[in-house]
Every structure is written in C-alpha cells, then in structure tokens.
Scaffold this motif. Structure first.
Motif, PDB file in Angstrom:
ATOM      1  N   THR A 117       0.837  -1.196   0.000  1.00  0.00           N
ATOM      2  CA  THR A 117       0.000   0.000   0.000  1.00  0.00           C
ATOM      3  C   THR A 117       0.872   1.245   0.000  1.00  0.00           C
ATOM      4  OG1 THR A 117      -0.110  -0.031   2.421  1.00  0.00           O
ATOM      5  CG2 THR A 117      -1.881  -1.146   1.221  1.00  0.00           C
ATOM      6  N   VAL A 118       0.330   2.297  -0.588  1.00  0.00           N
ATOM      7  CA  VAL A 118       0.985   3.605  -0.603  1.00  0.00           C
ATOM      8  C   VAL A 118       0.069   4.572   0.138  1.00  0.00           C
ATOM      9  CG1 VAL A 118       1.906   5.461  -2.041  1.00  0.00           C
ATOM     10  CG2 VAL A 118       2.025   3.092  -2.844  1.00  0.00           C
ATOM     11  N   SER A 119       0.618   5.288   1.100  1.00  0.00           N
ATOM     12  CA  SER A 119      -0.215   6.201   1.896  1.00  0.00           C
ATOM     13  C   SER A 119       0.547   7.477   2.242  1.00  0.00           C
ATOM     14  CB  SER A 119      -0.668   5.511   3.190  1.00  0.00           C
ATOM     15  OG  SER A 119       0.446   5.229   4.025  1.00  0.00           O
ATOM     16  N   PHE A 134       6.039   9.921   0.917  1.00  0.00           N
ATOM     17  CA  PHE A 134       4.973   8.922   1.035  1.00  0.00           C
ATOM     18  C   PHE A 134       5.482   7.760   1.871  1.00  0.00           C
ATOM     19  CE2 PHE A 134       7.412   8.336  -2.807  1.00  0.00           C
ATOM     20  CZ  PHE A 134       7.719   6.975  -2.839  1.00  0.00           C
ATOM     21  N   LYS A 135       4.562   6.932   2.305  1.00  0.00           N
ATOM     22  CA  LYS A 135       4.892   5.728   3.051  1.00  0.00           C
ATOM     23  C   LYS A 135       4.384   4.510   2.302  1.00  0.00           C
ATOM     24  CE  LYS A 135       4.628   7.896   7.641  1.00  0.00           C
ATOM     25  NZ  LYS A 135       3.952   7.849   8.968  1.00  0.00           N
ATOM     26  N   MET A 136       5.100   3.390   2.495  1.00  0.00           N
ATOM     27  CA  MET A 136       4.675   2.132   1.878  1.00  0.00           C
ATOM     28  C   MET A 136       4.707   1.018   2.913  1.00  0.00           C
ATOM     29  SD  MET A 136       6.596   2.348  -1.855  1.00  0.00           S
ATOM     30  CE  MET A 136       5.697   0.949  -2.520  1.00  0.00           C
ATOM     31  N   ASN A 142       6.542  -2.257   7.455  1.00  0.00           N
ATOM     32  CA  ASN A 142       7.166  -1.145   6.745  1.00  0.00           C
ATOM     33  C   ASN A 142       7.951  -1.658   5.545  1.00  0.00           C
ATOM     34  OD1 ASN A 142       6.122   0.492   8.716  1.00  0.00           O
ATOM     35  ND2 ASN A 142       8.075   0.838   9.768  1.00  0.00           N
ATOM     36  N   PHE A 143       7.923  -0.873   4.469  1.00  0.00           N
ATOM     37  CA  PHE A 143       8.579  -1.304   3.227  1.00  0.00           C
ATOM     38  C   PHE A 143       9.471  -0.194   2.700  1.00  0.00           C
ATOM     39  CE2 PHE A 143       8.470  -1.758  -1.493  1.00  0.00           C
ATOM     40  CZ  PHE A 143       9.179  -2.952  -1.563  1.00  0.00           C
ATOM     41  N   PRO A 236       1.696  -5.291  -7.494  1.00  0.00           N
ATOM     42  CA  PRO A 236       1.538  -3.939  -8.042  1.00  0.00           C
ATOM     43  C   PRO A 236       1.037  -3.009  -6.940  1.00  0.00           C
ATOM     44  CG  PRO A 236       0.342  -5.599  -9.325  1.00  0.00           C
ATOM     45  CD  PRO A 236       0.700  -6.220  -8.016  1.00  0.00           C
ATOM     46  N   PHE A 237       1.353  -1.727  -7.068  1.00  0.00           N
ATOM     47  CA  PHE A 237       0.886  -0.781  -6.060  1.00  0.00           C
ATOM     48  C   PHE A 237       0.649   0.570  -6.713  1.00  0.00           C
ATOM     49  CE2 PHE A 237       5.558  -0.851  -5.874  1.00  0.00           C
ATOM     50  CZ  PHE A 237       5.868   0.486  -6.120  1.00  0.00           C
TER      51      PHE A 237
END
Length: 855
Positions: A117-119, A134-136, A142-143, A236-237
């Motif tokens: 996820t991207v947030s 951004f965060k993934m 955590n990524f 995919p994201f």
C-alpha cells in the motif's frame, strides 16, 4: 485411490526418487550417467551469427529425431499390447511437477491488490524542486520504497473545463527507474518515509494547480514483455494525491475491463485501474501517461485498417512511417483513442465494438451525446478509407485477423473495427458533404449531427451489439429461451419435443428455425464417439422425420430412427445399435439450437443459448434423464459469468459477452456441451496445426494464439505474412495463460479420502476414464524467411493429457517455430503415454484398448 494418495503423502521422497529415475531412463538416449559439462566462462557473449548457427544445428537435429520417431511409428502395426494408458498424473499432481492447480496457484500469486500500500502522500515546492513524500507497507510491515522493482511518480494537470482534460508539458515522471541528474529517492527506516526530490517541471508549483500526483509501480516482478508494454508482478501498487480540485469522473468503468482482464483490473498488467476499487477513482492512475495534449505513437493501428499493404511493409521493417503518415494519422494519447484503436484495430477483441455497454455500462447517456460526435471519436473505431482486403480473404483466415474491409457496410464475422467511414458515406450517398479534403472531412461531425439536425450519435449507435441486445439493452438470450420438453423411445424410434418462450426487440419465437442435434457418448466419457447428427426444420433428412414443424405455438416435434445411425469409419463404422449392445454407448445428448433471424427472412441471427439434456439410451424403451452429466454442478467450463475462487470473474461470456456471435453462428451460444457434439476427439483439427478437433485441444490452442488455417496463408503476400507474425505474439487477456479458472470451474467433484476432503480440479490432468483418446492433425512444413519454422509431421493418435494439456504447450512451441521444443514435448508425452501415427485401424485399437481398461 485411497492407498495411492496415502502413499503419496507418507512416502513422497521414495516416490520422487523412483519417479524421477524412471523418467530419466525413459527420456535419455542411454541409461548410464553422462559426463559433467564444462564450466562456462563468465561474461561470454554469443554473437548473432553464432546464435543463429547454434539454433540451426539444434533445429536440424531435432527435426531429424522427430522424423525418425514418426517413421518408426509409421512402420509399426500396433496391437492391444502396445497401448498403455498415460502416466501423467504420476508426477503432474503438484508434487513432483506442476498440474493445473499449480498453474492456478502461480496465477493467484500475481496482481495481489493491497499487499503493498501507498499512503500519506505529500507535496511541497521550494528551492526549484518538487518534493514528494509517502509511506509504503508490504503485508502489514514497513517497506523500503527503494527496494521496489519499479517505482514511478507521475504528474498531470487537470483542466476543469468542458473537456475535462488532463495535461502536462510531456509524458513525465518525476523519478524514472534509472534516475535523472539532480533527482534523489531516499528512505528513512525509522519513520518509514520515502522522499523524492526532483527538479521542478515546467508546470511550476503544483500546489497552485488542480493536479494529480500518482505513485505507482510493482515489486517481485515475474515476467516482462516490453514489446507489449506488459509487466507481471506479484505486488503492483499505486497511490493517488489530489491537489486542488479534480472533479473528474470517467465515463468508462474499470469494472468493465475486468470482464476480460481479471479482477482487480491492472492496465498493462501492473497499473491499478481503480485504486479505490469501488469506481470512484476509475482510471485516475492512467491519467498521468494518457494525457489529452500529447501525441500518440501508434499511427500504425489506423494504417493497418486503412492501407494494409503499407502497414505490412512497416511491420516487416521494409519501410518506416513518414512524417506525412504521422500527420495524417495523428491522434492524442487519450484513453478513448488508445483503448478504442487498440481493441478495434490491433487486438483480436472477441466482441463487436458496437457494444459500448461492455466498458460504459450505466453511462451510455454520457458518451452517446452530440458533444462526443466528433471525427476524433469516429476515427478511434472506424477506418476512414478502409483497406484493400477482399471478403474472401477475410473469411479464409477463419477469424485469425481482425481487420475490416472497405467493400461492405456489414463486414464479415471476425472484423471488429466496423466499416470504413468512406464506405458508410458512399452507402448513404453523402460522400460529397463529408469528404472535404482528400479522404477526411475537415468539419466537425456535430456541426450537423446534433439535436434538430442530422442523425444524432445515440440514433446511429445504441451502445449495444444488435446481434446480442435489442435497442433498449435487453439481452436476447436472457429473454428468449428454449427447452427440451420430452424424449421418449419406442423400439428404435426416438420422439423429441422442444419448445421456446419469450420475446425481445419485437422478435417472436414462432420465427425460430429449430435445429435438433443428437450425439452419442463413448464409454461414459465426456466425449462423443458418434458426433452430433442434426435436423434443421424444413430440410430433408434420412434420420429424422418432422411430426410438428409449424411452431406457431412455440413447440416442435421430430422423430429419429436410431437404426439408421452409424459411427464414423474412423472408429470402426459400427451401427449405433451394435455399439449400444456392445457397451460402447450408454448415453446420448439431445440439443436444441434456436435460429432466430434479426429480420424476418434474413440470414443474420441473434445470439441465443442452445440447450441440451443427457439421456440413457441403452435401457430399451425407458429413456431416463441423466442429471448434470458434465453440466450444471459438474460442468467443466463456465459459460455465463460467475465469480471464481481467486476473486476474479470466470466464464466464456465474461469476454465474449454472448458465445458464438463472433465465430460460427449465433444460435450455438451458451452451451459448451453442444460445442463438444461437433468438436469430437476422433477427428483431427483441420484448422489448427498439430491439434485435435476436440474442444479442449481447440480452445487451448486458440487462446494461446496458434494461427488458423496456416495451409491457406499466402506467405508471399506481405499482408498475410505480417498478420501471421502479429497474431502469434498476442497474449491471453489475463496477460498470461495460466489462469485456468478464467474459463474452468474450480471444482468438479469431491472424494472422501482418509485425510478428509480432496478436491479434484477440472483443469488438472484429465481423467482417462472420462476422456477419450484423440487424433492430432498433421503439421504443414513452413520454411519462410521471417516466419517461424514448422516441421511436417503426420496425424497421430494420443491420450487425453497430450490432447488437452499438450495443446497449450504445443501451440506455444509451434507458433514460435521452436522445433526443439515441440520435438521434446512429443517425446515426453510419448514416454508417459502413447503416440501412434494415425489411421482408422490404429484409432479404433487405441480407443478400444484404453477404454476397456476403465469399464
């Protein structure tokens, strides 16, 4: 069966060792160990000439071995002792080697929505830079974004005017995969924040605009097909940040794409079509590349249908597109243009482009408006002048090449793009008012075509394929239905009563011309040993007689003389009564096809569902109905759209909308059992190389894009040659062919074993007790420069696994001219089964010997 399964679980290591050693001995030239190979040199490259030489030597040796195998079989007169059943299931059950379930599991690992996820996307502008953070997260953890296989950030400005356009100075990505000078992408492991800093674009400070910022990419890439812009990855994201006001709502639905391309929909296999997955953000992710102010680069799509000969020269590399071509066929990269053109002019799209409802369901009022009646819209689906192909050539290709012709307003089946605009104008005698400069009008269509003027868009296009729907969107197959009311037997006479009810679009069942077909199953398998014998009402028949052919009440009655039925000479030529007495035939299938013309007296028929029922035929005068015999709960394939285990859609009609309307005739739709009544394994596939006419062989090869009727293709014609080469490169619309559940039911039967429930998949290795041996067609030698080489081989008799599973693999090797691959495949299938040069005596011996083992 219980003991075998228990042994496989408890003694797996022993079985693997024994199985592998047996197969090594069986497949090798000699049983002893070979010498170790020489270690390769790091970094050594093979030149093109060396590679070509190596290929030539390998192909030559493979062809020699293939020829030797075929000669050996041709000289061998087989007996029952030579015929042994296939041993495919020994290894291909997901333990030692992949089976159908493993194919599906591999597919299910792809396209995992929301695994990454991207947030928390933010944007700041300062110091001449655009900074995006951004965060993934990946599976809840955590990524590190810098570890992603591919990551891009796209930007587009939204113009909130009447055109609702997305624009940018060019197709831009703030961070290309390779990186650009001055750009940085960093990751803070403590905060899990990714920071991308890029030089400010000519858009300036994005926070002052109405704009989109899209972070997208994929991780754990499995396969990439650059020529088709396809990437297949597990994860995919995408994430979307809206700056200012972007009140865009697409007039198309990402859910419409899922009909063919899987759920969720991923454009190019990895770009999420709707990040929200509820329709509120349809295609926003696409809008950073498919901009409304940049020029498209696929002018060849329009050239292909306007000037096929010139397109072929471009495709084959003998000519290049000129600047004049780019001007004549210029278009913008709007989704409408790219999607319409590619589906109408390039891909073998299995529907008519008239079915706007497929992608625009519930939104036809938004697209069929005066404002959209522009030349740009028309050119996205229609050629302007049309090509020079003849109808006979189009028909000769048997649906391989989906291109239009300029000689008819109603192109033949297989042509998806529709007639050329010039052809339509000539048919209406309005050419002088439409062609202003050369072949293309310079006036806007809606300057005349508008309310109060000439025919409006919604009148010329209802948004529905007229073969499948009436003008209000009622699907004919949903409203008009047939039934088999009764089948009785007295001596050797069957009496069959069928009926139809319903109405749609003003069509009535009394105008149906019934076609009644009866076929006979061999050895209680799913396959017919006597193919369907048909009676069309109003035509003469030596097997059927009409009792009630009026049809004014929606009922028809015929009788059938069973004593007149004889099996094909290819399986012994015995009479049906002898085969019933001998136990080869126990069941029959009775089918009713509903041929209903769109216009009374016409020859264009609407899409209706054929119906069929299974009956016992070996019990004297008592003909008993057999419930769900390879249909219903026990069907092998879904026809109507349903939800598969993997969360996607399955069924032929998810992509075809109404089966058989784009091939054969529309009255054959809705029933795969009826397809099998003609597509029998005892006949070779006349239109496909190295395949059986059996439906499992045919469909697998077709969906792997093995070309039809290669023996009729004129490879000296550049158009034929180019279209052949283009066709073999197409891929199944799920982007890979291993999604078995796109067509197949997930479970056919459940067996109780010692360890509980064991679910048998309909797409696993075929059950030899339920599927007959079959005949594979010969292959025609092809040796043409620029076309993959194919060796000449005779027709052969093989087992169910070689026929069904082998079809997909065979097609992949044949269409690429991989002689080594197809030779090895044949050898492998023969080692684990049987492969005999076909003649009628051999086929009879093989079927009798194999099927008697399971009686």
């Amino acid at each position: 069966m219980v003991n075998i399964y228990k042994m496989m679980k408890n003694k797996l290591l022993l079985m693997l060792l024994m199985g592998m050693s047996l197969f090594i001995i069986g497949c090798s030239e000699k049983g002893e160990d070979g010498q170790n190979g020489t270690d390769g040199t790091d970094g050594t490259s093979v030149t093109v000439s060396e590679e070509t030489s190596i290929k030539a030597r390998c192909f030559e040796k493979s062809a020699e071995r293939l020829g030797a195998l075929q000669t050996a079989h041709s000289n061998m007169r087989i007996s029952a002792s030579d015929v042994q059943p296939e041993s495919c299931a020994t290894c291909h059950q997901g333990l030692a080697a992949k089976d159908g379930a493993c194919h599906q599991e591999a597919y299910n690992e792809l396209f995992q929505y929301n695994a990454i996820t991207v947030s928390d996307i933010t944007y700041e502008n300062g110091g001449g830079n655009d900074t995006i953070t951004f965060k993934m997260m990946k599976n809840g953890a955590n990524f590190d974004c810098t570890d992603a296989d591919a990551l891009s950030i796209g930007v587009s400005e939204y113009k909130g005017d009447d055109n609702a356009e997305f624009q940018a100075p060019k197709r831009l990505s703030l961070r290309a995969n390779a990186g650009k000078a001055g750009d940085t992408l960093s990751y803070n492991s403590k905060t899990n924040v990714c920071t991308n800093v890029s030089t400010e674009t000519s858009l300036g400070d994005l926070s002052k605009l109405n704009a989109l910022v899209v972070v997208y990419g994929d991780d754990e890439l499995q396969e990439s097909i650059p020529s088709l812009h396809i990437s297949l990855a597990k994860y995919p994201f995408a994430g979307v940040l809206t700056l200012g006001t972007v009140d865009y709502a697409s007039s198309a639905n990402a859910s419409g794409c899922q009909n063919c391309h899987g759920t969720p929909y991923y454009k190019h296999g990895y770009i999420i079509g709707d990040v929200s997955q509820n329709g509120s953000q349809d295609f926003l992710t696409c809008k950073v590349c498919h901009l409304d102010n940049t020029s498209g680069g696929h002018e060849d799509w329009q050239i292909a249908v306007d000037n096929p000969a010139y397109w072929a020269e471009i495709f084959l590399g003998t000519k290049k597109k000129s600047d004049a071509d780019k001007a004549t066929y210029a278009y913008k990269t709007k989704l409408m243009n790219d999607v319409h053109m590619s589906h109408a002019m390039e891909f073998p799209y299995p529907q008519s482009m008239q079915s706007c409802t497929t992608c625009h369901a519930g939104k036809l009022d938004k697209i069929l408006t005066d404002a959209n009646f522009t030349l740009e819209t028309c050119k996205s689906c229609h050629p302007v002048t049309g090509g020079k192909d003849t109808i006979s050539k189009i028909k000769n290709r048997s649906g391989n090449y989906y291109y239009t012709v300029d000689t008819t307003v109603n192109p033949p089946v297989g042509s998806k793009s529709g007639p050329a605009l010039k052809t339509l104008w000539e048919a209406k005698n309005v050419t002088s008012t439409h062609v202003v400069s050369g072949a293309v009008t310079t006036a806007d269509c809606n300057s005349c075509h508008k309310t109060g003027g000439a025919s409006v868009f919604s009148k010329l296009h209802t948004g529905y394929d007229p073969i499948i729907y009436d003008s209000t969107g009622n699907k004919y197959a949903d409203k008009i239905k047939g039934d088999i009311d009764s089948v009785t037997r007295s001596g050797n006479t069957l009496t069959i009563t069928v009926s139809a009810t319903g109405t749609a679009g003003g069509l009535e069942v009394k105008n149906i011309t019934p076609i009644i077909t009866v076929g006979f199953y061999g050895y209680d398998t799913k396959d017919f040993i006597i193919a369907g014998i048909s009676k069309t009402m109003g035509t003469a028949s030596t097997t059927f007689a009409e009792v009630d052919a009026d049809g004014s009440d929606g009922k028809w009655v015929v009788t059938m003389n069973l004593a007149s039925v004889t099996a094909s000479s290819s399986v012994g030529g015995k009479t049906l009564l002898n085969m019933i007495a001998g136990g080869q035939v126990h069941k029959m299938e009775v089918a009713f096809r509903l041929s209903l013309p769109l216009v009374t007296g016409g020859t264009t028929y609407v899409g209706l569902n054929a119906v069929s029922k299974t009956y016992n035929v070996d019990s004297g005068d008592s003909v008993g109905y057999v419930h769900d015999y390879f249909k219903g709960a026990n069907a092998i394939v879904n026809v109507d759209v349903t939800t598969a285990n993997n969360g996607g859609l399955s069924g032929c009609n998810r992509c075809h909308d109404q089966l058989a309307t784009t091939f054969h005739s529309a009255d054959r739709g809705g029933n795969i059992v009826v397809c099998r009544m003609c597509h029998v394994p005892i006949t070779a596939g006349s239109n496909l190389q190295g395949q059986s006419r059996s439906i499992d062989s045919y469909v697998h090869a077709i969906h792997r894009f093995e070309p039809f009727t290669i023996q009729n293709i004129d490879f000296s014609d550049p158009v034929e040659k180019a279209r052949y080469n283009e066709h073999i490169e197409f891929v199944f619309p799920d982007f890979t062919s291993i999604n078995c559940e796109s067509c197949h039911r997930d479970t056919r039967e459940t067996d109780k074993l010692l360890n509980g429930e064991y679910s048998r998949k309909t797409y696993d290795v075929p059950d030899q007790a339920k599927s007959m041996p079959g005949v594979l067609s010969e292959t025609t030698k092809v040796s043409v420069t620029g076309v993959p080489p194919i060796p000449a081989t005779p027709a052969v008799v093989v087992g169910p696994g070689a026929k069904a599973c082998g079809a997909c693999h065979r097609a992949a090797f044949l269409k690429e001219g991989d002689i080594a691959g197809v030779t090895s495949l044949n050898s492998h299938l023969q080692t684990g089964g049987y492969r005999f040069t076909y003649d009628t005596s051999t086929l009879t011996t093989v079927i009798t010997t194999i099927m008697d083992m399971f009686r």
